[in-house]
Design a protein around this motif. Structure first.
Motif, PDB file in Angstrom:
ATOM      1  N   ARG A  20       0.809  -1.230   0.000  1.00  0.00           N
ATOM      2  CA  ARG A  20       0.000   0.000   0.000  1.00  0.00           C
ATOM      3  C   ARG A  20       0.842   1.280   0.000  1.00  0.00           C
ATOM      4  O   ARG A  20       0.478   2.248  -0.654  1.00  0.00           O
ATOM      5  N   LYS A  21       1.960   1.282   0.735  1.00  0.00           N
ATOM      6  CA  LYS A  21       2.820   2.483   0.748  1.00  0.00           C
ATOM      7  C   LYS A  21       3.384   2.760  -0.636  1.00  0.00           C
ATOM      8  O   LYS A  21       3.407   3.899  -1.094  1.00  0.00           O
ATOM      9  N   LEU A  22       3.840   1.729  -1.294  1.00  0.00           N
ATOM     10  CA  LEU A  22       4.369   1.882  -2.643  1.00  0.00           C
ATOM     11  C   LEU A  22       3.272   2.335  -3.592  1.00  0.00           C
ATOM     12  O   LEU A  22       3.481   3.235  -4.413  1.00  0.00           O
TER      13      LEU A  22
ATOM     14  N   ALA B  71      10.516   2.139  -6.369  1.00  0.00           N
ATOM     15  CA  ALA B  71      10.390   1.038  -5.412  1.00  0.00           C
ATOM     16  C   ALA B  71      11.682   0.864  -4.624  1.00  0.00           C
ATOM     17  O   ALA B  71      12.763   0.810  -5.199  1.00  0.00           O
ATOM     18  N   SER B  72      11.541   0.757  -3.308  1.00  0.00           N
ATOM     19  CA  SER B  72      12.713   0.596  -2.445  1.00  0.00           C
ATOM     20  C   SER B  72      12.447  -0.500  -1.412  1.00  0.00           C
ATOM     21  O   SER B  72      11.312  -0.936  -1.230  1.00  0.00           O
ATOM     22  N   ALA B  73      13.490  -0.890  -0.720  1.00  0.00           N
ATOM     23  CA  ALA B  73      13.366  -1.909   0.324  1.00  0.00           C
ATOM     24  C   ALA B  73      12.384  -1.465   1.404  1.00  0.00           C
ATOM     25  O   ALA B  73      11.668  -2.288   1.983  1.00  0.00           O
ATOM     26  N   GLU B  74      12.309  -0.175   1.656  1.00  0.00           N
ATOM     27  CA  GLU B  74      11.377   0.355   2.656  1.00  0.00           C
ATOM     28  C   GLU B  74       9.928   0.026   2.288  1.00  0.00           C
ATOM     29  O   GLU B  74       9.103  -0.245   3.167  1.00  0.00           O
ATOM     30  N   HIS B  75       9.617   0.029   1.002  1.00  0.00           N
ATOM     31  CA  HIS B  75       8.258  -0.280   0.561  1.00  0.00           C
ATOM     32  C   HIS B  75       7.877  -1.736   0.842  1.00  0.00           C
ATOM     33  O   HIS B  75       6.698  -2.073   0.876  1.00  0.00           O
ATOM     34  N   LEU B  76       8.870  -2.590   1.030  1.00  0.00           N
ATOM     35  CA  LEU B  76       8.618  -4.002   1.301  1.00  0.00           C
ATOM     36  C   LEU B  76       8.758  -4.345   2.781  1.00  0.00           C
ATOM     37  O   LEU B  76       8.749  -5.510   3.163  1.00  0.00           O
ATOM     38  N   SER B  77       8.865  -3.338   3.634  1.00  0.00           N
ATOM     39  CA  SER B  77       9.107  -3.565   5.060  1.00  0.00           C
ATOM     40  C   SER B  77       7.950  -4.269   5.767  1.00  0.00           C
ATOM     41  O   SER B  77       8.148  -4.849   6.833  1.00  0.00           O
ATOM     42  N   SER B  78       6.764  -4.264   5.189  1.00  0.00           N
ATOM     43  CA  SER B  78       5.627  -4.967   5.798  1.00  0.00           C
ATOM     44  C   SER B  78       5.703  -6.474   5.592  1.00  0.00           C
ATOM     45  O   SER B  78       4.985  -7.230   6.246  1.00  0.00           O
TER      46      SER B  78
END
Length: 166
Positions: free
Chosen positions: A111-113, A129-136
């Motif tokens: 959702r953030k991405l 797209a970054s690693a932060e977007h996949l933190s969930s």
């Protein structure tokens, strides 16, 4: 409700709903709410899954499904990504949907991405797209891959999916 169910990320990206029917009633639940854990759903013992509903919320969107596995046939995914981008007609993102499977107890939307992509130019969109977007995501180590590899592979697949949709 397997974390590696190939059909789930595309259905999540399409906002699918599940229809459950019992002898006394019927109910519809968003797929994202229906899946509650590894092989766990909100289905009651007296219900059957009668239908999967896919609403027509987005028209004329580009979409892609990418899957990473270790073998050619009967592959249990290491990671998989379903993405859908709709252009506003002027080269910018009007709507974005990205779902990742095999990297948490249930597949999930990023959702953030999705929010960060709205309004952005389609050119070079993959670099957002970054690693932060996949933190969930909460991948596990198993015989197919380590959690770290799954995270890295998922980010690569997300970027490839965005590039393919753009």
């Amino acid at each position: 409700a397997s974390p590696a169910a190939d059909g789930v990320p595309p259905l999540l990206a399409l906002d699918a709903e599940i229809e459950l029917v019992s002898s006394t009633d019927a109910r519809r639940i968003p797929l994202a709410e229906f899946l509650v854990g590894n092989r766990k759903t909100l289905r009651r013992a007296d219900e059957i899954l009668a239908a999967v509903w896919v609403p027509r919320k987005i028209q004329d969107a580009s979409s892609v499904f990418l899957k990473l596995g270790a073998r050619r046939y009967l592959v249990i995914s290491i990671s998989m990504v379903a993405a859908m981008l709709q252009s506003d007609g002027s080269g910018h993102v009007a709507e974005a949907r990205i779902a990742v499977g095999s990297c948490s107890a249930t597949a999930q939307r990023l959702r953030k991405l999705e929010a960060n992509l709205k309004g952005r130019a389609l050119t070079g969109i993959a670099s957002i797209a970054s690693a932060e977007h996949l933190s969930s995501l909460s991948p596990i180590d198993d015989v197919r891959a380590t959690a770290a590899y799954r995270c890295d592979a998922s980010l690569t697949l997300v970027r490839r999916a965005l590039k393919a949709c753009a």
